[in-house]
Write a protein that holds these residues in place. Structure first.
Motif, PDB file in Angstrom:
ATOM      1  N   ARG A   1     -24.214 -51.501  86.446  1.00  0.00           N
ATOM      2  CA  ARG A   1     -22.894 -52.097  86.806  1.00  0.00           C
ATOM      3  C   ARG A   1     -23.091 -52.551  88.246  1.00  0.00           C
ATOM      4  O   ARG A   1     -22.583 -53.506  88.800  1.00  0.00           O
ATOM      5  CB  ARG A   1     -21.685 -51.165  86.740  1.00  0.00           C
ATOM      6  CG  ARG A   1     -21.569 -50.510  85.270  1.00  0.00           C
ATOM      7  CD  ARG A   1     -20.219 -49.618  85.067  1.00  0.00           C
ATOM      8  NE  ARG A   1     -19.027 -50.145  85.525  1.00  0.00           N
ATOM      9  CZ  ARG A   1     -18.158 -49.837  86.504  1.00  0.00           C
ATOM     10  NH1 ARG A   1     -18.605 -49.027  87.271  1.00  0.00           N
ATOM     11  NH2 ARG A   1     -16.914 -50.329  86.673  1.00  0.00           N
ATOM     12  N   GLU A   2     -23.705 -51.963  89.088  1.00  0.00           N
ATOM     13  CA  GLU A   2     -24.010 -52.125  90.557  1.00  0.00           C
ATOM     14  C   GLU A   2     -24.778 -53.472  90.930  1.00  0.00           C
ATOM     15  O   GLU A   2     -24.465 -54.327  91.434  1.00  0.00           O
ATOM     16  CB  GLU A   2     -24.671 -51.140  91.073  1.00  0.00           C
ATOM     17  CG  GLU A   2     -23.836 -49.967  91.382  1.00  0.00           C
ATOM     18  CD  GLU A   2     -24.609 -48.459  91.954  1.00  0.00           C
ATOM     19  OE1 GLU A   2     -25.797 -48.705  92.292  1.00  0.00           O
ATOM     20  OE2 GLU A   2     -23.900 -47.568  92.543  1.00  0.00           O
ATOM     21  N   VAL A   3     -25.836 -53.376  89.767  1.00  0.00           N
ATOM     22  CA  VAL A   3     -26.658 -54.496  89.821  1.00  0.00           C
ATOM     23  C   VAL A   3     -26.021 -55.895  89.385  1.00  0.00           C
ATOM     24  O   VAL A   3     -26.258 -56.853  89.929  1.00  0.00           O
ATOM     25  CB  VAL A   3     -27.915 -54.225  88.897  1.00  0.00           C
ATOM     26  CG1 VAL A   3     -28.729 -55.661  88.676  1.00  0.00           C
ATOM     27  CG2 VAL A   3     -28.927 -53.192  89.606  1.00  0.00           C
ATOM     28  N   ALA A   4     -25.159 -55.541  88.115  1.00  0.00           N
ATOM     29  CA  ALA A   4     -24.330 -56.889  87.880  1.00  0.00           C
ATOM     30  C   ALA A   4     -23.594 -57.410  88.981  1.00  0.00           C
ATOM     31  O   ALA A   4     -23.503 -58.618  89.024  1.00  0.00           O
ATOM     32  CB  ALA A   4     -23.403 -56.464  86.462  1.00  0.00           C
ATOM     33  N   VAL A   5     -23.046 -56.493  89.648  1.00  0.00           N
ATOM     34  CA  VAL A   5     -22.061 -57.111  90.780  1.00  0.00           C
ATOM     35  C   VAL A   5     -22.851 -57.509  91.889  1.00  0.00           C
ATOM     36  O   VAL A   5     -22.612 -58.582  92.379  1.00  0.00           O
ATOM     37  CB  VAL A   5     -21.154 -55.861  91.444  1.00  0.00           C
ATOM     38  CG1 VAL A   5     -20.561 -56.376  92.777  1.00  0.00           C
ATOM     39  CG2 VAL A   5     -20.245 -55.415  90.412  1.00  0.00           C
ATOM     40  N   GLN A   6     -24.014 -56.882  92.190  1.00  0.00           N
ATOM     41  CA  GLN A   6     -24.908 -57.498  93.283  1.00  0.00           C
ATOM     42  C   GLN A   6     -25.461 -58.929  92.790  1.00  0.00           C
ATOM     43  O   GLN A   6     -25.469 -59.953  93.754  1.00  0.00           O
ATOM     44  CB  GLN A   6     -26.052 -56.801  93.411  1.00  0.00           C
ATOM     45  CG  GLN A   6     -25.701 -55.540  94.236  1.00  0.00           C
ATOM     46  CD  GLN A   6     -26.731 -54.428  94.378  1.00  0.00           C
ATOM     47  OE1 GLN A   6     -27.903 -54.604  93.443  1.00  0.00           O
ATOM     48  NE2 GLN A   6     -26.407 -53.014  94.556  1.00  0.00           N
ATOM     49  N   ALA A   7     -25.627 -59.097  91.402  1.00  0.00           N
ATOM     50  CA  ALA A   7     -26.114 -60.499  90.963  1.00  0.00           C
ATOM     51  C   ALA A   7     -24.992 -61.560  91.204  1.00  0.00           C
ATOM     52  O   ALA A   7     -25.318 -62.629  91.361  1.00  0.00           O
ATOM     53  CB  ALA A   7     -26.814 -60.436  89.602  1.00  0.00           C
ATOM     54  N   PHE A   8     -23.759 -61.060  90.751  1.00  0.00           N
ATOM     55  CA  PHE A   8     -22.803 -61.848  91.014  1.00  0.00           C
ATOM     56  C   PHE A   8     -22.468 -62.344  92.289  1.00  0.00           C
ATOM     57  O   PHE A   8     -22.398 -63.536  92.710  1.00  0.00           O
ATOM     58  CB  PHE A   8     -21.291 -61.152  90.220  1.00  0.00           C
ATOM     59  CG  PHE A   8     -20.259 -61.803  90.415  1.00  0.00           C
ATOM     60  CD1 PHE A   8     -19.985 -62.888  89.330  1.00  0.00           C
ATOM     61  CD2 PHE A   8     -19.075 -61.656  91.350  1.00  0.00           C
ATOM     62  CE1 PHE A   8     -18.785 -63.326  89.197  1.00  0.00           C
ATOM     63  CE2 PHE A   8     -18.215 -62.421  91.344  1.00  0.00           C
ATOM     64  CZ  PHE A   8     -17.695 -63.188  90.343  1.00  0.00           C
ATOM     65  N   GLU A   9     -22.613 -61.522  93.248  1.00  0.00           N
ATOM     66  CA  GLU A   9     -22.345 -61.792  94.698  1.00  0.00           C
ATOM     67  C   GLU A   9     -23.483 -62.533  95.183  1.00  0.00           C
ATOM     68  O   GLU A   9     -23.247 -63.574  96.155  1.00  0.00           O
ATOM     69  CB  GLU A   9     -22.219 -60.299  95.632  1.00  0.00           C
ATOM     70  CG  GLU A   9     -20.869 -59.921  94.952  1.00  0.00           C
ATOM     71  CD  GLU A   9     -20.657 -58.591  95.703  1.00  0.00           C
ATOM     72  OE1 GLU A   9     -19.473 -58.393  96.385  1.00  0.00           O
ATOM     73  OE2 GLU A   9     -21.701 -57.886  95.963  1.00  0.00           O
TER      74      GLU A   9
END
Length: 359
Positions: A284-292
């Protein structure tokens, strides 16, 4: 004196388009038509034919259903042709349900920006970066996210130096590799290659969809996905529970177009994925980081590999993922407590509260 009821918010659903993912886009529109709250929203279906003509299309959701025997298509006979959205009257927000080139890649987003019309999803740059897997990986790596090894095959390289390209792939990558168009989705033109003998044919197949090709190292690990929603009122992005697509490798060598959309037996979806809590949180953290990292807005689906040691490697981001009621994006949010109808509403509200112009 009877008060006039307030005007409903008018939402233009734009779908179809010129890419190879035309049918998937139409099916996505059908899902949204069926789920959207018509007590709140006035829905305007706008179809784009494969030739690029815009028509006021049918709002009958069943007309756009996808099945093994039916790939829905917007044609000139699907409705009245229009030259612009203004012909259909005022539109408060556009929901561009377009996948692939000429829709998901920043082109329609640029058109809407020029027109000063609010729309659902990522902006011009984020859409373009999210569509081109080469530049996507460069941006991810630049933000410190792990990506797998890959080789880019540009049009001129393949046309003039095929043997050199093959030598480079063999020198830099280990088989199996996955050969795919750099700017396409829905697994169109993707081939798993187990040895050098199949490499040239796979590249030619990918080039049918896009002259620029990506050859990716096959990675060991589980393929996990995570859905991301933009934050309300300037808040941080939100990540769903992770999901997993479990492929029957006896029926399909990987999660190809047929396994994704046309077969009930080649794959199954699991949301939430069966992961340790700490690994799920890392996804979940990586997904948000990729989005940002790409400057995402609205929605995205982030696909990762989870290695045996728990390392999370980003495979790609989709800024307008498959969005039917049975797509992984909506199923992951459903497992997170947000129904499909609520998800549609949330995306429209995100678009309406986003300011026009530079942001």
């Amino acid at each position: 004196m009877t008060e006039t009821p307030p005007r409903k918010i008018r939402v233009a659903l734009v779908f179809g388009g010129r890419s190879g993912e035309h049918a998937i886009s139409a099916a996505t529109a059908g899902g949204v038509m069926k789920a959207i709250d018509t007590d709140v929203y006035d829905v305007l279906p706008v179809g784009i034919t494969r030739e690029g003509r815009w028509v006021l299309a049918s709002g009958d959701a069943s007309r756009w259903q996808l099945s093994a025997g039916n790939l829905p298509e917007v044609t000139a006979d699907s409705g009245r042709e229009i030259a612009s959205l203004s012909e259909a009257g005022p539109v408060d927000v556009v929901f561009p349900l377009l996948h692939g080139p000429y829709g998901e890649d920043g082109t329609i987003q640029g058109l809407l920006e020029l027109a000063g019309v609010r729309y659902v999803g990522a902006g011009v740059l984020a859409s373009a970066v999210g569509m081109d897997k080469h530049y996507m990986k460069l941006v991810f790596a630049g933000h410190g996210l792990a990506v797998g090894p890959y080789v880019v095959v540009r049009p001129g390289d393949w046309e003039r130096r095929q043997s050199e390209v093959v030598d480079r792939i063999q020198a830099e990558l280990d088989f199996p590799v996955f050969v795919k168009p750099a700017r396409a989705g829905s697994s169109l033109g993707v081939t798993r290659v187990d040895d050098v003998t199949g490499l040239a044919d796979a590249i030619e197949e990918a080039r049918f969809h896009d002259p620029k090709v990506l050859v990716e190292q096959g990675l060991q690990g589980r393929e996990i996905e995570c859905a991301v929603l933009g934050g309300r009122q300037g808040g941080p992005p939100r990540a769903s529970v992770p999901g997993e697509i479990v492929v029957d490798h006896g029926a399909a060598s990987f999660y190809d177009f047929e396994a994704k959309y046309l077969s009930d037996s080649q794959a199954r979806t699991e949301a939430p994925a069966d992961l340790p809590d700490d690994v799920a949180e890392r996804v979940r953290e990586v997904a948000v980081q990729a989005f940002e990292a790409i400057g995402g807005e609205g929605l995205s689906r982030v696909d990762v590999f989870v290695a045996r040691d728990g390392e999370v490697v980003v495979n790609e981001i989709n800024t307008m993922p498959g969005f039917t009621p049975i797509s992984m994006y909506s199923k992951m949010w459903e497992a997170s407590g947000l129904s499909y109808t609520e998800l549609v509403d949330e995306l429209i509200q995100l678009a309406l509260e986003r300011p026009l112009g530079l942001r």
